[in-house]
Scaffold this motif. Sequence first.
Motif, PDB file in Angstrom:
ATOM      1  N   UNK A  45       0.832  -1.203   0.000  1.00  0.00           N
ATOM      2  CA  UNK A  45       0.000   0.000   0.000  1.00  0.00           C
ATOM      3  C   UNK A  45       0.871   1.260   0.000  1.00  0.00           C
ATOM      4  N   UNK A  46       0.409   2.282  -0.720  1.00  0.00           N
ATOM      5  CA  UNK A  46       1.134   3.547  -0.797  1.00  0.00           C
ATOM      6  C   UNK A  46       0.731   4.470   0.348  1.00  0.00           C
ATOM      7  N   UNK A  47       1.678   5.301   0.786  1.00  0.00           N
ATOM      8  CA  UNK A  47       1.422   6.286   1.828  1.00  0.00           C
ATOM      9  C   UNK A  47       1.142   7.639   1.164  1.00  0.00           C
ATOM     10  N   UNK A  48      -0.063   8.091   1.260  1.00  0.00           N
ATOM     11  CA  UNK A  48      -0.484   9.348   0.652  1.00  0.00           C
ATOM     12  C   UNK A  48       0.133  10.535   1.390  1.00  0.00           C
ATOM     13  N   UNK A  75       9.582   0.870  -5.025  1.00  0.00           N
ATOM     14  CA  UNK A  75       9.700   1.051  -3.580  1.00  0.00           C
ATOM     15  C   UNK A  75      10.238  -0.203  -2.900  1.00  0.00           C
ATOM     16  N   UNK A  76       9.938  -1.361  -3.455  1.00  0.00           N
ATOM     17  CA  UNK A  76      10.414  -2.627  -2.886  1.00  0.00           C
ATOM     18  C   UNK A  76      11.869  -2.927  -3.249  1.00  0.00           C
ATOM     19  N   UNK A 120       4.893  12.350  -2.706  1.00  0.00           N
ATOM     20  CA  UNK A 120       5.992  13.273  -2.442  1.00  0.00           C
ATOM     21  C   UNK A 120       7.328  12.837  -3.002  1.00  0.00           C
ATOM     22  N   UNK A 121       7.333  12.228  -4.188  1.00  0.00           N
ATOM     23  CA  UNK A 121       8.567  11.744  -4.794  1.00  0.00           C
ATOM     24  C   UNK A 121       8.957  12.603  -5.994  1.00  0.00           C
ATOM     25  N   UNK A 160      11.314   2.376   0.394  1.00  0.00           N
ATOM     26  CA  UNK A 160      10.457   1.591   1.289  1.00  0.00           C
ATOM     27  C   UNK A 160       9.634   2.478   2.238  1.00  0.00           C
ATOM     28  N   UNK A 161      10.135   3.696   2.511  1.00  0.00           N
ATOM     29  CA  UNK A 161       9.411   4.581   3.408  1.00  0.00           C
ATOM     30  C   UNK A 161       8.100   5.092   2.812  1.00  0.00           C
TER      31      UNK A 161
END
Length: 340
Positions: A56-59, A281-282, A324-325, A333-334
Motif C-alpha cells: 500500500x502507498x502512503x499518501x 519502492x520494494x 511526495x517523490x 520503502x518509506x
Amino acid sequence: MDLKEVQSVAREKMKGYCRVCPVCNGVACAGEVPGMGGSLTGSSFKINVEDLNKVKLKLKTIHDAKNPNLNFKFFDTNLDFPIITAPITGSVFNMGGALTEREYVDSAVNGSISSGTIAMIGDSADLTMYEEGINILKEVNGKGVPIIKPRENPSVIQNVKKAEKINPIAVGMDIDGAGLVTMALKGQPVGPKTIEELKEIVSSTNLPFILKGIMTPEEAKLAVEIGAKAIVVSNHGGRILDHTQSTARVLPEIKEAVDGQIMILVDGGIRSGVDVFKMLALGADGVLIGRPIVIGAFGGYKEGVSLVLNNMKNELYQAMILTGCKDLASIDRSKISVEW
C-alpha cells in the motif's frame, strides 16, 4: 482509441487463448500453458498479483514534488520512464495467431519506442522468431534488447553474435525458461546453466548482459559473480513452476543482497503505474511489463502498446506526486506499507 476499446478488440482476437479479464490475475486461465495462463494450478501467476496488492502507498500532499522526473538511465540509454516491454514470443501457439509473430514484435518494439521506452525481444521454439525480432530491432538501429532462451551454449553464443551485429543496448538470457513446456513440445532443448557455462556466455560479448529469472539472493549474487550487468527478478509470469514465491515478495531480500552491484529489474503481476511504483519502492530500478503489452498489441497494434505504456507512465507520475517523490531515487520503502 481508448483502453476499453483496445481490450474489447483484443478479447475478440484472442478468443480461446486469453479472456482479457477485467483484472488480469491468472484465475480464469490457470493451467492454460500453451496459452496466457500460469502453470498447473496457476498459483505462481496468481501470487504475483495477490502479493503486489498487499503493498500500500502512503499518501502525502504537503511537499514540493509537483513535477516528478521519471527519467530512467538504462545502461547508456535514457528512457522517459522506468518501464520496459518484456520479451514475449509465441503469437500463434500462445495468443491465437491473429497477429503474426512479426506483427506482434513490430507493435511491441515500435509502440514502446514511440512512448519513450524500449522493448526486449524474445526467443522461442520456432527458430525464426528470434530472427524476426533481430530484424525488427535492426530497423530501429538496435534500440532494444534481445533475450535468448537457455539453449546449449554454442547455440546461445551464436545468437549473441547475431545480436551484436545490430548493436543493441544490451543482450541477455531468460534462464527461467529452462523448464518451458512450449520449448519441450517443439523439441528444443533448454535447461539450467552452471556458473562456468554462464561465465562462458557473458565473456563472449562486450554488450551488457542481463540474466532474467532470478528469484533468490543466492542466485542474484551468482549473477554478479559471472559478470552480468543486470538481473530480472522473475518467475516467468508463473508459467514454468507452480507454487513459486511472488516476485514482489522476494525483491526486497534480493535488493539487500546485491544493492549497488548490479541493476535490478522485475516483472510479474504489474498492471498499473501504481504497481510500478510499488516495485520501485520494494527495491527495483525498473520494471518489465508482459501481458498488458500483449493486450495492447492485439487490441490496437503499435498504438495500443503506446496507449498501455503511456497510461502506466501517467499513473506512475500521479502516484509520485501524491507520495511526495521528486524522482525515481525518492521512491523507497518509506513510501509504502506492506501487509504480509
